[in-house]
Design a protein around this motif. Structure first.
Motif, mmCIF file in Angstrom:
data_model
loop_
_atom_site.group_PDB
_atom_site.id
_atom_site.type_symbol
_atom_site.label_atom_id
_atom_site.label_comp_id
_atom_site.label_asym_id
_atom_site.label_seq_id
_atom_site.Cartn_x
_atom_site.Cartn_y
_atom_site.Cartn_z
ATOM 1 N N ARG A 8 -3.801 -13.642 -1.337
ATOM 2 C CA ARG A 8 -3.081 -14.427 -2.351
ATOM 3 C C ARG A 8 -3.015 -15.901 -1.959
ATOM 4 O O ARG A 8 -3.208 -16.784 -2.797
ATOM 5 C CB ARG A 8 -1.659 -13.888 -2.548
ATOM 6 C CG ARG A 8 -1.575 -12.719 -3.510
ATOM 7 C CD ARG A 8 -0.144 -12.433 -3.927
ATOM 8 N NE ARG A 8 0.711 -12.080 -2.807
ATOM 9 C CZ ARG A 8 0.838 -10.837 -2.325
ATOM 10 N NH1 ARG A 8 0.169 -9.850 -2.865
ATOM 11 N NH2 ARG A 8 1.646 -10.606 -1.317
ATOM 12 N N LYS A 9 -2.739 -16.179 -0.676
ATOM 13 C CA LYS A 9 -2.678 -17.570 -0.207
ATOM 14 C C LYS A 9 -4.029 -18.258 -0.369
ATOM 15 O O LYS A 9 -4.100 -19.420 -0.765
ATOM 16 C CB LYS A 9 -2.226 -17.633 1.244
ATOM 17 C CG LYS A 9 -0.768 -17.311 1.426
ATOM 18 C CD LYS A 9 -0.394 -17.315 2.903
ATOM 19 C CE LYS A 9 1.012 -16.833 3.105
ATOM 20 N NZ LYS A 9 1.367 -16.719 4.527
ATOM 21 N N ALA A 10 -5.104 -17.544 -0.062
ATOM 22 C CA ALA A 10 -6.449 -18.124 -0.191
ATOM 23 C C ALA A 10 -6.775 -18.415 -1.658
ATOM 24 O O ALA A 10 -7.336 -19.467 -1.973
ATOM 25 C CB ALA A 10 -7.489 -17.187 0.419
ATOM 26 N N ILE A 11 -6.408 -17.507 -2.543
ATOM 27 C CA ILE A 11 -6.635 -17.735 -3.976
ATOM 28 C C ILE A 11 -5.833 -18.940 -4.440
ATOM 29 O O ILE A 11 -6.336 -19.786 -5.192
ATOM 30 C CB ILE A 11 -6.277 -16.473 -4.792
ATOM 31 C CG1 ILE A 11 -7.297 -15.366 -4.514
ATOM 32 C CG2 ILE A 11 -6.191 -16.791 -6.288
ATOM 33 C CD1 ILE A 11 -6.913 -14.014 -5.087
ATOM 34 N N HIS A 12 -4.589 -19.041 -3.991
ATOM 35 C CA HIS A 12 -3.743 -20.168 -4.387
ATOM 36 C C HIS A 12 -4.324 -21.494 -3.897
ATOM 37 O O HIS A 12 -4.386 -22.464 -4.655
ATOM 38 C CB HIS A 12 -2.323 -19.973 -3.853
ATOM 39 C CG HIS A 12 -1.400 -21.074 -4.248
ATOM 40 N ND1 HIS A 12 -0.988 -21.260 -5.552
ATOM 41 C CD2 HIS A 12 -0.817 -22.048 -3.522
ATOM 42 C CE1 HIS A 12 -0.196 -22.306 -5.601
ATOM 43 N NE2 HIS A 12 -0.070 -22.810 -4.381
ATOM 44 N N ARG A 13 -4.777 -21.540 -2.641
ATOM 45 C CA ARG A 13 -5.380 -22.772 -2.106
ATOM 46 C C ARG A 13 -6.598 -23.177 -2.921
ATOM 47 O O ARG A 13 -6.797 -24.354 -3.229
ATOM 48 C CB ARG A 13 -5.758 -22.597 -0.635
ATOM 49 C CG ARG A 13 -4.598 -22.738 0.322
ATOM 50 C CD ARG A 13 -5.058 -22.851 1.758
ATOM 51 N NE ARG A 13 -5.926 -21.768 2.181
ATOM 52 C CZ ARG A 13 -5.493 -20.638 2.749
ATOM 53 N NH1 ARG A 13 -4.214 -20.459 2.980
ATOM 54 N NH2 ARG A 13 -6.349 -19.707 3.096
ATOM 55 N N VAL A 49 -9.419 -35.680 -8.461
ATOM 56 C CA VAL A 49 -8.761 -35.973 -7.191
ATOM 57 C C VAL A 49 -9.605 -35.409 -6.056
ATOM 58 O O VAL A 49 -10.043 -34.263 -6.100
ATOM 59 C CB VAL A 49 -7.349 -35.335 -7.148
ATOM 60 C CG1 VAL A 49 -6.697 -35.531 -5.788
ATOM 61 C CG2 VAL A 49 -6.486 -35.887 -8.261
ATOM 62 N N ARG A 50 -9.847 -36.213 -5.030
ATOM 63 C CA ARG A 50 -10.604 -35.742 -3.865
ATOM 64 C C ARG A 50 -9.663 -34.981 -2.949
ATOM 65 O O ARG A 50 -8.539 -35.401 -2.716
ATOM 66 C CB ARG A 50 -11.209 -36.916 -3.097
ATOM 67 C CG ARG A 50 -12.144 -37.773 -3.897
ATOM 68 C CD ARG A 50 -13.592 -37.539 -3.755
ATOM 69 N NE ARG A 50 -14.073 -37.276 -2.437
ATOM 70 C CZ ARG A 50 -15.200 -36.611 -2.226
ATOM 71 N NH1 ARG A 50 -15.907 -36.180 -3.231
ATOM 72 N NH2 ARG A 50 -15.624 -36.393 -1.015
ATOM 73 N N THR A 51 -10.125 -33.857 -2.442
ATOM 74 C CA THR A 51 -9.354 -33.105 -1.455
ATOM 75 C C THR A 51 -10.199 -32.968 -0.208
ATOM 76 O O THR A 51 -11.403 -33.215 -0.226
ATOM 77 C CB THR A 51 -8.979 -31.703 -1.971
ATOM 78 O OG1 THR A 51 -10.169 -30.922 -2.116
ATOM 79 C CG2 THR A 51 -8.255 -31.775 -3.306
ATOM 80 N N GLU A 52 -9.592 -32.557 0.881
ATOM 81 C CA GLU A 52 -10.342 -32.443 2.126
ATOM 82 C C GLU A 52 -11.445 -31.393 2.052
ATOM 83 O O GLU A 52 -12.374 -31.400 2.828
ATOM 84 C CB GLU A 52 -9.412 -32.172 3.305
ATOM 85 C CG GLU A 52 -8.711 -30.833 3.232
ATOM 86 C CD GLU A 52 -7.732 -30.645 4.362
ATOM 87 O OE1 GLU A 52 -7.801 -29.593 5.008
ATOM 88 O OE2 GLU A 52 -6.926 -31.559 4.608
ATOM 89 N N ALA A 97 -7.223 -22.382 -6.081
ATOM 90 C CA ALA A 97 -6.774 -22.799 -7.410
ATOM 91 C C ALA A 97 -6.275 -24.238 -7.384
ATOM 92 O O ALA A 97 -6.590 -25.026 -8.288
ATOM 93 C CB ALA A 97 -5.677 -21.856 -7.918
ATOM 94 N N ILE A 98 -5.513 -24.600 -6.355
ATOM 95 C CA ILE A 98 -5.030 -25.980 -6.215
ATOM 96 C C ILE A 98 -6.219 -26.928 -6.066
ATOM 97 O O ILE A 98 -6.274 -28.003 -6.678
ATOM 98 C CB ILE A 98 -4.085 -26.107 -5.004
ATOM 99 C CG1 ILE A 98 -2.837 -25.267 -5.209
ATOM 100 C CG2 ILE A 98 -3.746 -27.560 -4.701
ATOM 101 C CD1 ILE A 98 -1.966 -25.676 -6.366
ATOM 102 N N HIS A 99 -7.173 -26.533 -5.260
ATOM 103 C CA HIS A 99 -8.380 -27.344 -5.043
ATOM 104 C C HIS A 99 -9.134 -27.556 -6.363
ATOM 105 O O HIS A 99 -9.516 -28.680 -6.701
ATOM 106 C CB HIS A 99 -9.272 -26.662 -4.006
ATOM 107 C CG HIS A 99 -10.619 -27.268 -3.849
ATOM 108 N ND1 HIS A 99 -10.820 -28.471 -3.216
ATOM 109 C CD2 HIS A 99 -11.831 -26.841 -4.247
ATOM 110 C CE1 HIS A 99 -12.110 -28.752 -3.232
ATOM 111 N NE2 HIS A 99 -12.745 -27.780 -3.855
ATOM 112 N N LEU A 100 -9.338 -26.480 -7.117
ATOM 113 C CA LEU A 100 -10.064 -26.582 -8.383
ATOM 114 C C LEU A 100 -9.299 -27.424 -9.397
ATOM 115 O O LEU A 100 -9.899 -28.190 -10.157
ATOM 116 C CB LEU A 100 -10.342 -25.188 -8.943
ATOM 117 C CG LEU A 100 -11.336 -24.357 -8.128
ATOM 118 C CD1 LEU A 100 -11.368 -22.923 -8.645
ATOM 119 C CD2 LEU A 100 -12.709 -24.978 -8.125
#
Length: 61
Positions: free
Chosen positions: A34-39, A51-54, A41-44
Motif C-alpha cells: 500500500r505504501k509503495a502504491i501511494h508513493r 512538478v519534478r520529483t526525485e 500515485a503521489i509521483h504520478l
C-alpha cells in the motif's frame, strides 16, 4: 481511510523481498505494498502537474 480490493501480478523476486522486509519489520506485506502504491500515485500526480520529483525519470519497469 477506505480501501478498495485490488488484484495485481508481481514478480516472485519482488514478493520475496517484500516478505523478508515485512518479517524483519514485524509488519504486514500488504502495508508495504500500500505504501509503495501511494508513493507512486503521489509521483504520478506530481508529474501530471509538471512538478519534478526525485524519482522523475524514464520508466524502468
Amino acid at each position: 481511510m477506505s480501501l478498495t480490493r485490488l488484484t495485481v501480478y508481481a514478480d516472485p523476486a519482488d514478493l520475496a523481498i517484500i516478505k523478508e522486509a515485512a518479517a524483519r519489520g514485524g509488519g504486514a506485506q500488504s502495508a508495504i505494498i500500500r505504501k509503495a502504491i501511494h508513493r507512486e500515485a503521489i509521483h504520478l500526480a506530481a508529474l501530471g502537474k509538471g512538478v519534478r520529483t526525485e524519482t522523475t525519470g524514464p520508466d524502468t519497469g
